[in-house]
Design an enzyme around this catalytic site. Structure first.
Site, PDB file in Angstrom:
ATOM      1  N   PRO A   1       0.816  -1.218   0.000  1.00 19.94           N
ATOM      2  CA  PRO A   1       0.000   0.000   0.000  1.00 19.94           C
ATOM      3  C   PRO A   1       0.855   1.276   0.000  1.00 19.94           C
ATOM      4  O   PRO A   1       0.369   2.350  -0.354  1.00 19.94           O
ATOM      5  CB  PRO A   1      -0.805  -0.095   1.295  1.00 19.94           C
ATOM      6  CG  PRO A   1      -0.738  -1.518   1.727  1.00 19.94           C
ATOM      7  CD  PRO A   1       0.555  -2.048   1.186  1.00 19.94           C
TER       8      PRO A   1
ATOM      9  N   GLU B   1       0.884  -7.940   8.190  1.00 19.63           N
ATOM     10  CA  GLU B   1       1.049  -6.478   8.152  1.00 19.63           C
ATOM     11  C   GLU B   1       2.141  -6.039   7.180  1.00 19.63           C
ATOM     12  O   GLU B   1       2.360  -4.853   6.975  1.00 19.63           O
ATOM     13  CB  GLU B   1       1.343  -5.933   9.544  1.00 19.63           C
ATOM     14  CG  GLU B   1       0.179  -6.090  10.529  1.00 19.63           C
ATOM     15  CD  GLU B   1      -1.136  -5.531   9.993  1.00 19.63           C
ATOM     16  OE1 GLU B   1      -1.139  -4.363   9.558  1.00 19.63           O
ATOM     17  OE2 GLU B   1      -2.134  -6.263   9.991  1.00 19.63           O
TER      18      GLU B   1
ATOM     19  N   ARG C   1      -1.113  -7.722 -21.356  1.00 22.74           N
ATOM     20  CA  ARG C   1      -1.855  -7.162 -22.490  1.00 22.74           C
ATOM     21  C   ARG C   1      -0.985  -6.323 -23.415  1.00 22.74           C
ATOM     22  O   ARG C   1      -1.338  -6.099 -24.556  1.00 22.74           O
ATOM     23  CB  ARG C   1      -3.012  -6.294 -21.983  1.00 22.74           C
ATOM     24  CG  ARG C   1      -4.011  -7.050 -21.131  1.00 22.74           C
ATOM     25  CD  ARG C   1      -5.036  -6.106 -20.553  1.00 22.74           C
ATOM     26  NE  ARG C   1      -5.717  -5.358 -21.595  1.00 22.74           N
ATOM     27  CZ  ARG C   1      -6.662  -5.859 -22.364  1.00 22.74           C
ATOM     28  NH1 ARG C   1      -7.065  -7.096 -22.207  1.00 22.74           N
ATOM     29  NH2 ARG C   1      -7.218  -5.116 -23.291  1.00 22.74           N
TER      30      ARG C   1
ATOM     31  N   ASP D   1      -5.930   0.150 -28.046  1.00 26.36           N
ATOM     32  CA  ASP D   1      -5.338   1.392 -28.528  1.00 26.36           C
ATOM     33  C   ASP D   1      -6.260   2.566 -28.242  1.00 26.36           C
ATOM     34  O   ASP D   1      -5.818   3.632 -27.839  1.00 26.36           O
ATOM     35  CB  ASP D   1      -5.061   1.321 -30.028  1.00 26.36           C
ATOM     36  CG  ASP D   1      -3.909   0.391 -30.323  1.00 26.36           C
ATOM     37  OD1 ASP D   1      -3.190   0.042 -29.377  1.00 26.36           O
ATOM     38  OD2 ASP D   1      -3.735   0.017 -31.496  1.00 26.36           O
TER      39      ASP D   1
END
Ligand code: 9D3
Length: 267
Positions: free
Chosen positions: A89, A116, A154, A169
């Site tokens: 995070p 954690e 991708r 695109d």
């Protein structure tokens, strides 16, 4: 591209690679993913992979020795090993620019944390970059690793078929997508916009671009602020905004009924 993932839950990662675009990329030899489980490097009777935090408090921290040994194993499996990315995070928020950068690497090592997180000294010594997938709380780094692998795959040449590439695109030009419709022509009184039935390809292309600009203006002004508009696009957006204001300025609904994001019905 070769990606090694260090994770306590290898099956979570392997599942992504069995389906769709990512599955096909593996079959085509464009993507090669290996998983490494720190539990296999834990040598005590319970194969312990977590430990209590110095300073006390709730939650556990990933134990250093199994994690460090696993990272070293993963690195020595492929030479040179590529950078080590820790999903956390606290990391740099992943966006399509970041995905493009990562997709240029021939190899990556991803570290997915649990509990954690990991010992800060391990980050300092073993980790090259920290990446987050957004400001919400996950239960561990695996879903983030899956997101990263999916988005990067991708962009590997040959991973998408021609249709998918064309669609990709148009998204990558920084606007939200226009609405899509398929049969039937009418659902509960909602009809497909007439222009899409007209066969006028130039008018359809204009309409789609106008809708893309209009939705981005309504829903994601932050995206629009970062993207210069051509003269044609400015005119299309001005047109959208004028129509939008006409449709909301009549006595009854003025300022009263903001569009519900994602819900629209064309007559
Ligand atoms: C005490 C506060 N924490 C628990 C609620 C902090 C916390 C620790 C570990 C919050 C999340 C996690 C697990 N998250 C990830 O490993 C993670 C993540 C995320 O939670 N959000 C966005 N991107 C990422 S990348 C890895």
């Amino acid at each position: 591209m070769r990606i090694d993932v260090v994770t306590l839950f290898p099956e979570m990662v392997e599942t992504l690679l069995r389906f769709g675009v990512t599955g096909r990329a593996v079959d085509r030899g464009l993507l090669d993913v290996a998983t490494w489980n720190p539990r296999d490097a834990a040598h005590d009777r319970h194969r312990t992979v977590d430990d209590r935090p110095y300073g006390g408090g709730p939650g556990m921290v990933m134990k250093v020795q199994p994690l460090r040994d696993t990272l070293r194993r993963a690195r020595s499996a492929v030479q040179p090993p590529g950078r080590t990315l820790y999903l956390s995070p606290q990391g740099r928020p992943l966006d399509q620019d970041g995905v493009r950068q990562l997709a240029m690497e021939p190899r990556l090592i991803l570290l997915a944390g649990r509990y954690e997180g990991i010992d800060e000294r391990l980050i300092k010594v073993e980790v090259d970059e920290e990446w987050s997938i957004g400001d919400y709380v996950l239960s561990g780094g695996e879903p983030a690793a899956l997101v990263l692998i999916d988005a990067v795959t991708r962009l590997l040449p040959g991973a998408l078929n021609d249709q998918e590439s064309a669609a990709q695109d148009s998204f990558m030009d920084g606007l939200l997508d226009c609405p899509h419709y398929t049969r039937p022509e009418e659902i509960d009184g909602c009809r497909v916009p007439a222009v899409l039935m007209s066969g006028d390809h130039a008018a359809i292309a204009r309409w789609r671009r106008r809708e893309a600009l209009g939705r981005t203006w309504r829903r994601r002004p932050d995206l629009l602020a970062r993207r210069p508009l051509s003269a044609v696009e400015q005119a299309l957006l001005a047109d959208f905004i004028r129509e939008y204001q006409e449709s909301t300025e009549d006595a009854g609904s003025a300022g009263v009924l903001p569009e519900q994001p994602g819900v629209e019905c064309h007559e």
